[in-house]
Write a protein that holds these residues in place. Structure first.
Motif, PDB file in Angstrom:
ATOM      1  N   TRP A   1      35.326  32.478 159.099  1.00 26.54           N
ATOM      2  CA  TRP A   1      34.972  33.711 159.800  1.00 26.54           C
ATOM      3  C   TRP A   1      35.140  34.947 158.933  1.00 26.54           C
ATOM      4  CZ3 TRP A   1      38.780  37.310 160.287  1.00 26.54           C
ATOM      5  CH2 TRP A   1      40.096  36.869 160.224  1.00 26.54           C
ATOM      6  N   ARG A   2      35.850  34.833 157.816  1.00 25.93           N
ATOM      7  CA  ARG A   2      36.024  35.982 156.926  1.00 25.93           C
ATOM      8  C   ARG A   2      34.747  36.291 156.136  1.00 25.93           C
ATOM      9  NH1 ARG A   2      40.220  32.813 157.313  1.00 25.93           N
ATOM     10  NH2 ARG A   2      42.250  33.665 157.807  1.00 25.93           N
ATOM     11  N   ILE A   3      33.833  35.339 156.117  1.00 25.95           N
ATOM     12  CA  ILE A   3      32.557  35.545 155.430  1.00 25.95           C
ATOM     13  C   ILE A   3      31.559  36.003 156.487  1.00 25.95           C
ATOM     14  CG2 ILE A   3      30.750  34.515 154.024  1.00 25.95           C
ATOM     15  CD1 ILE A   3      32.855  32.357 153.267  1.00 25.95           C
ATOM     16  N   GLY A   4      31.462  37.291 156.659  1.00 24.70           N
ATOM     17  CA  GLY A   4      30.589  37.853 157.681  1.00 24.70           C
ATOM     18  C   GLY A   4      29.960  39.134 157.195  1.00 24.70           C
ATOM     19  N   LYS A   5      29.718  40.025 158.104  1.00 27.70           N
ATOM     20  CA  LYS A   5      29.075  41.295 157.785  1.00 27.70           C
ATOM     21  C   LYS A   5      29.837  41.991 156.662  1.00 27.70           C
ATOM     22  CE  LYS A   5      27.663  45.641 159.867  1.00 27.70           C
ATOM     23  NZ  LYS A   5      27.653  46.448 161.092  1.00 27.70           N
ATOM     24  N   GLY A   6      29.106  42.376 155.625  1.00 22.05           N
ATOM     25  CA  GLY A   6      29.704  43.058 154.485  1.00 22.05           C
ATOM     26  C   GLY A   6      30.223  42.123 153.407  1.00 22.05           C
ATOM     27  N   GLY A   7      30.251  40.818 153.693  1.00 22.02           N
ATOM     28  CA  GLY A   7      30.727  39.841 152.705  1.00 22.02           C
ATOM     29  C   GLY A   7      29.641  39.500 151.695  1.00 22.02           C
ATOM     30  N   THR A   8      30.050  39.025 150.536  1.00 23.21           N
ATOM     31  CA  THR A   8      29.107  38.621 149.491  1.00 23.21           C
ATOM     32  C   THR A   8      29.456  37.225 149.024  1.00 23.21           C
ATOM     33  OG1 THR A   8      28.906  40.911 148.744  1.00 23.21           O
ATOM     34  CG2 THR A   8      28.174  39.195 147.221  1.00 23.21           C
ATOM     35  N   MET A   9      28.464  36.365 148.950  1.00 22.29           N
ATOM     36  CA  MET A   9      28.647  35.020 148.412  1.00 22.29           C
ATOM     37  C   MET A   9      27.623  34.820 147.305  1.00 22.29           C
ATOM     38  SD  MET A   9      29.401  32.784 151.796  1.00 22.29           S
ATOM     39  CE  MET A   9      29.870  31.382 150.831  1.00 22.29           C
ATOM     40  N   TYR A  10      28.017  34.117 146.274  1.00 21.14           N
ATOM     41  CA  TYR A  10      27.123  33.866 145.146  1.00 21.14           C
ATOM     42  C   TYR A  10      26.853  32.368 145.030  1.00 21.14           C
ATOM     43  CZ  TYR A  10      28.369  38.609 143.818  1.00 21.14           C
ATOM     44  OH  TYR A  10      28.557  39.967 143.804  1.00 21.14           O
ATOM     45  N   TYR A  11      25.581  32.013 144.844  1.00 21.29           N
ATOM     46  CA  TYR A  11      25.173  30.625 144.680  1.00 21.29           C
ATOM     47  C   TYR A  11      24.338  30.504 143.422  1.00 21.29           C
ATOM     48  CZ  TYR A  11      26.529  30.060 149.540  1.00 21.29           C
ATOM     49  OH  TYR A  11      27.230  30.027 150.704  1.00 21.29           O
TER      50      TYR A  11
ATOM     51  N   ALA B   1      29.957  32.306 167.294  1.00 23.20           N
ATOM     52  CA  ALA B   1      30.258  33.607 167.880  1.00 23.20           C
ATOM     53  C   ALA B   1      31.699  33.989 167.585  1.00 23.20           C
ATOM     54  CB  ALA B   1      30.033  33.576 169.382  1.00 23.20           C
ATOM     55  N   ALA B   2      32.573  32.984 167.567  1.00 22.51           N
ATOM     56  CA  ALA B   2      33.988  33.216 167.279  1.00 22.51           C
ATOM     57  C   ALA B   2      34.600  31.891 166.863  1.00 22.51           C
ATOM     58  CB  ALA B   2      34.710  33.764 168.500  1.00 22.51           C
ATOM     59  N   GLN B   3      35.540  31.936 165.954  1.00 27.25           N
ATOM     60  CA  GLN B   3      36.231  30.732 165.518  1.00 27.25           C
ATOM     61  C   GLN B   3      37.537  31.144 164.850  1.00 27.25           C
ATOM     62  OE1 GLN B   3      33.883  27.895 163.289  1.00 27.25           O
ATOM     63  NE2 GLN B   3      35.669  27.042 162.283  1.00 27.25           N
ATOM     64  N   GLY B   4      38.551  30.331 165.001  1.00 22.98           N
ATOM     65  CA  GLY B   4      39.830  30.573 164.343  1.00 22.98           C
ATOM     66  C   GLY B   4      39.840  29.973 162.953  1.00 22.98           C
ATOM     67  N   ASP B   5      40.986  29.497 162.525  1.00 25.46           N
ATOM     68  CA  ASP B   5      41.119  28.934 161.184  1.00 25.46           C
ATOM     69  C   ASP B   5      41.073  27.409 161.180  1.00 25.46           C
ATOM     70  OD1 ASP B   5      41.269  31.312 159.747  1.00 25.46           O
ATOM     71  OD2 ASP B   5      43.366  31.565 160.276  1.00 25.46           O
ATOM     72  N   SER B   6      40.333  26.831 162.083  1.00 26.39           N
ATOM     73  CA  SER B   6      40.205  25.370 162.116  1.00 26.39           C
ATOM     74  C   SER B   6      38.919  24.980 162.830  1.00 26.39           C
ATOM     75  CB  SER B   6      41.403  24.750 162.844  1.00 26.39           C
ATOM     76  OG  SER B   6      41.310  25.040 164.228  1.00 26.39           O
ATOM     77  N   GLU B   7      38.679  23.682 162.917  1.00 19.15           N
ATOM     78  CA  GLU B   7      37.497  23.174 163.615  1.00 19.15           C
ATOM     79  C   GLU B   7      37.841  22.712 165.029  1.00 19.15           C
ATOM     80  OE1 GLU B   7      34.302  22.854 162.752  1.00 19.15           O
ATOM     81  OE2 GLU B   7      34.468  23.678 160.754  1.00 19.15           O
ATOM     82  N   LEU B   8      38.990  23.104 165.553  1.00 16.66           N
ATOM     83  CA  LEU B   8      39.392  22.674 166.896  1.00 16.66           C
ATOM     84  C   LEU B   8      38.539  23.319 167.959  1.00 16.66           C
ATOM     85  CD1 LEU B   8      43.251  22.753 166.556  1.00 16.66           C
ATOM     86  CD2 LEU B   8      41.741  20.789 166.370  1.00 16.66           C
TER      87      LEU B   8
END
Length: 97
Positions: free
Chosen positions: A64-74, A90-97
């Motif tokens: 979720w930290r990779i969102g609006k304003g984030g940059t990723m390079y491939y 829409a929303a998620q914590g720090d796991s896949e639970l």
């Protein structure tokens, strides 16, 4: 409401819910085509590419930290490679639970 399997579903009014989940929209999958595509073919997915675990070309990122304003390079390894975006949340914590 009860479905044919006997599972009862409560409306928010019936359940008397008093909580909110913060809206943090983000991508679950972001990738470009790798040059060794054959190494990522998943036969169980009818010939589709497996994005788990992610590779240098991207894949399952679920952060979720990779969102609006984030940059990723491939690294684009194939001329004309297309980008794949999916598994939005829409929303998620720090796991896949």
């Amino acid at each position: 409401m009860t479905d044919e399997g006997g599972i009862k579903y409560l409306s928010p009014d019936e359940a008397k819910l008093n909580w909110k989940a913060p809206l943090r929209p983000h991508l679950g999958t972001l990738a470009v085509m790798p040059n060794n595509t054959a190494n990522y073919i998943d036969d169980s997915a009818a010939g589709g590419a497996n994005t788990i675990p992610p590779g240098r070309f991207g894949g399952n990122i679920d952060d979720w930290r990779i969102g609006k304003g984030g940059t990723m390079y491939y690294k684009v390894e194939v001329p004309g490679a297309q980008i794949v975006v999916g598994d939005t949340h829409a929303a998620q914590g720090d796991s896949e639970l």
